[in-house]
Design an enzyme around this catalytic site. Structure first.
Site, PDB file in Angstrom:
ATOM      1  N   GLY A  81       0.612  -1.109  -0.157  1.00 31.71           N
ATOM      2  CA  GLY A  81       0.030  -0.040   0.046  1.00 31.71           C
ATOM      3  C   GLY A  81       0.724   1.278   0.031  1.00 31.71           C
ATOM      4  O   GLY A  81       2.250   1.306  -0.086  1.00 31.71           O
ATOM      5  N   ASN A  82       0.171   2.622  -0.003  1.00 30.94           N
ATOM      6  CA  ASN A  82       0.793   3.647  -0.125  1.00 30.94           C
ATOM      7  C   ASN A  82      -0.281   4.840  -0.108  1.00 30.94           C
ATOM      8  O   ASN A  82      -1.451   4.518  -0.351  1.00 30.94           O
ATOM      9  CB  ASN A  82       1.552   3.839  -1.452  1.00 30.94           C
ATOM     10  N   SER A 133       8.779   3.367  -3.315  1.00 30.99           N
ATOM     11  CA  SER A 133       8.361   1.699  -3.577  1.00 30.99           C
ATOM     12  C   SER A 133       9.384   1.083  -2.604  1.00 30.99           C
ATOM     13  O   SER A 133      10.324   1.327  -2.491  1.00 30.99           O
ATOM     14  CB  SER A 133       8.772   1.725  -4.930  1.00 30.99           C
ATOM     15  N   GLY A 134       8.320  -0.028  -1.996  1.00 31.38           N
ATOM     16  CA  GLY A 134       9.200  -1.005  -1.297  1.00 31.38           C
ATOM     17  C   GLY A 134       9.776  -0.616  -0.005  1.00 31.38           C
ATOM     18  O   GLY A 134      10.692  -1.136   0.568  1.00 31.38           O
ATOM     19  N   SER A 138       6.236   5.071  -5.332  1.00 36.35           N
ATOM     20  CA  SER A 138       5.543   3.917  -5.271  1.00 36.35           C
ATOM     21  C   SER A 138       4.994   3.395  -6.698  1.00 36.35           C
ATOM     22  O   SER A 138       4.768   4.270  -7.584  1.00 36.35           O
ATOM     23  CB  SER A 138       4.052   4.300  -4.603  1.00 36.35           C
ATOM     24  N   SER A 139       4.838   1.989  -6.831  1.00 34.65           N
ATOM     25  CA  SER A 139       4.604   1.526  -8.136  1.00 34.65           C
ATOM     26  C   SER A 139       3.223   1.811  -8.793  1.00 34.65           C
ATOM     27  O   SER A 139       2.803   1.607  -9.709  1.00 34.65           O
ATOM     28  CB  SER A 139       4.869  -0.048  -8.134  1.00 34.65           C
ATOM     29  N   ASP A 140       2.377   2.315  -7.820  1.00 30.97           N
ATOM     30  CA  ASP A 140       0.804   2.751  -7.880  1.00 30.97           C
ATOM     31  C   ASP A 140       1.080   4.356  -8.332  1.00 30.97           C
ATOM     32  O   ASP A 140      -0.158   4.933  -8.454  1.00 30.97           O
ATOM     33  CB  ASP A 140      -0.075   2.485  -7.028  1.00 30.97           C
ATOM     34  N   HIS A 159      -4.054   3.755  -1.121  1.00 34.54           N
ATOM     35  CA  HIS A 159      -4.124   2.298  -1.582  1.00 34.54           C
ATOM     36  C   HIS A 159      -3.619   1.309  -0.591  1.00 34.54           C
ATOM     37  O   HIS A 159      -2.567   1.559  -0.020  1.00 34.54           O
ATOM     38  CB  HIS A 159      -3.217   1.817  -2.768  1.00 34.54           C
ATOM     39  N   HIS A 214      -3.968  -3.034   0.939  1.00 36.73           N
ATOM     40  CA  HIS A 214      -4.123  -4.349   0.591  1.00 36.73           C
ATOM     41  C   HIS A 214      -5.022  -4.848   1.978  1.00 36.73           C
ATOM     42  O   HIS A 214      -4.753  -6.030   2.523  1.00 36.73           O
ATOM     43  CB  HIS A 214      -3.060  -5.199   0.359  1.00 36.73           C
ATOM     44  N   ASP A 246     -24.227   5.469   7.333  1.00 34.05           N
ATOM     45  CA  ASP A 246     -23.469   6.610   8.039  1.00 34.05           C
ATOM     46  C   ASP A 246     -22.556   7.312   6.929  1.00 34.05           C
ATOM     47  O   ASP A 246     -22.203   8.346   7.002  1.00 34.05           O
ATOM     48  CB  ASP A 246     -22.943   6.637   9.219  1.00 34.05           C
ATOM     49  N   HIS A 251      -7.700  -7.053  -7.329  1.00 34.19           N
ATOM     50  CA  HIS A 251      -6.824  -6.458  -6.787  1.00 34.19           C
ATOM     51  C   HIS A 251      -6.958  -6.055  -5.266  1.00 34.19           C
ATOM     52  O   HIS A 251      -6.669  -6.897  -4.256  1.00 34.19           O
ATOM     53  CB  HIS A 251      -6.186  -5.220  -7.575  1.00 34.19           C
ATOM     54  N   TYR A 299     -27.884  11.374  -1.868  1.00 33.95           N
ATOM     55  CA  TYR A 299     -27.592  11.409  -3.292  1.00 33.95           C
ATOM     56  C   TYR A 299     -28.146   9.807  -3.707  1.00 33.95           C
ATOM     57  O   TYR A 299     -27.866   9.712  -5.021  1.00 33.95           O
ATOM     58  CB  TYR A 299     -26.241  11.633  -3.735  1.00 33.95           C
TER      59      TYR A 299
HETATM   60  O1  LIG Z   1      -0.741  -3.096  -4.971  1.00 34.53           O
HETATM   61  C1  LIG Z   1       0.559  -3.329  -4.939  1.00 34.53           C
HETATM   62  C2  LIG Z   1       1.051  -4.650  -5.652  1.00 34.53           C
HETATM   63  O2  LIG Z   1      -0.003  -5.476  -5.838  1.00 34.53           O
HETATM   64  C3  LIG Z   1       1.230  -2.392  -4.347  1.00 34.53           C
HETATM   65  O3  LIG Z   1       0.512  -1.236  -4.013  1.00 34.53           O
HETATM   66  C4  LIG Z   1       2.083  -2.792  -3.148  1.00 34.53           C
HETATM   67  O4  LIG Z   1       2.757  -3.892  -3.366  1.00 34.53           O
HETATM   68  C5  LIG Z   1       2.979  -1.413  -2.568  1.00 34.53           C
HETATM   69  O5  LIG Z   1       3.924  -1.127  -3.571  1.00 34.53           O
HETATM   70  P1  LIG Z   1       4.730   0.217  -3.522  1.00 34.53           P
HETATM   71  O6  LIG Z   1       5.632  -0.231  -2.395  1.00 34.53           O
HETATM   72  O7  LIG Z   1       4.012   1.409  -3.144  1.00 34.53           O
HETATM   73  O8  LIG Z   1       5.556   0.099  -5.104  1.00 34.53           O
END
Ligand SMILES: O=C(CO)[C@@H](O)[C@@H](O)COP(=O)(O)O
Length: 232
Positions: free
Chosen positions: A30-31, A47-48, A76-78, A97, A99, A122, A171, A229
């Site tokens: 996540g990030n 990232s990482g 981040s990869s995202d 983002h 998991h 709510d 995902h 809404y």
């Molecule tokens: O969703 C994923 C991989 O499925 C990425 O958000 C997660 O591994 C975090 O990656 P990063 O460290 O933000 O590059």
């Protein structure tokens, strides 16, 4: 020399620190990013990098074209997903983002999260949406940008600040808000709603969604008269 983005990086870093504190991710999953709309840049987790090792100076500042403006680590990869959302969903100041376990379970099942109770109503007046599953052809293109496009498809007729969360099919979840802090709050609420719905469905597979009247009652009780809404 003091970075001109110090305050932005501090906001993004503080929001990232909330992720493990709220049990929303382990290790580096996540990030979170925080946007400076005026400057047209956002600070995002590198990232990482494990949360417990993350420092303010590690945050990477990126512009909305994807160019690194400040930072020595890889963003981040995202990052490109965050860019698609900042450029197309109005009013976002922060994006998360994760998991987180239960929301990821619903995303992997490619199922929206129904409104089974008033806790959900709510916070939002509709099921938590889930994107369509990405085609192999789209995966073959730019996966992160396509993830953003899948989310935009979900929000063609939705107000992203009314429904500040989404499940990416196959995902995991994304959430957002007017600030990075609010985005993390919405990610934590999403995980709680996902867990409650999972338990409800396990206890009673025939569990029914709340009526639109009851959803409206609860939503307006929290957000004010005429804020509803959903179905009229
Ligand atoms: O969703 C994923 C991989 O499925 C990425 O958000 C997660 O591994 C975090 O990656 P990063 O460290 O933000 O590059």
């Amino acid at each position: 020399m003091e970075s001109k983005y110090r305050e932005l990086k501090e906001r993004a870093w503080a929001a990232n620190m909330e992720i493990p504190r709220r049990g929303l991710a382990i290790y580096t999953f996540g990030n979170v990013s925080a946007l400076d709309a005026k400057a047209g840049v956002f600070a995002i987790k590198p990232s990482g990098v494990a949360y417990e090792k993350l420092q303010v100076d590690d945050m990477v500042v990126v512009d909305l074209e994807g160019r690194i403006v400040e930072g020595t680590l890889r963003p981040s990869s995202d990052t490109r997903t965050h860019i698609v959302l900042y450029r197309n969903l109005k009013g976002l100041g922060g994006i998360v983002h994760t998991h987180s376990t239960y929301a990821t379970g619903w995303a992997q099942a490619c199922m929206p999260i129904p409104i089974y109770g008033t806790t959900h109503a709510d916070h939002l007046a509709e099921d938590v949406p889930c994107t369509a599953l990405m085609t192999d052809e789209a995966v073959g293109r730019d996966y992160e940008t396509e993830t953003g496009n899948q989310i935009l498809e979900c929000f063609r007729n939705r107000n992203p600040l009314h429904t500040p969360m989404v499940l990416v099919a196959g995902h995991a979840p994304f959430a957002w808000g007017e600030t990075a802090e609010k985005a993390v709050y919405n990610a934590a609420v999403l995980e709680e709603l996902a867990k409650m719905a999972f338990i409800t469905r396990g206890l009673s597979p025939e569990a029914a969604r709340l009526s639109d009247r009851l959803i409206r009652k609860h939503f307006e009780r929290k957000h004010g008269q005429n804020a509803y809404y959903g179905q009229k």
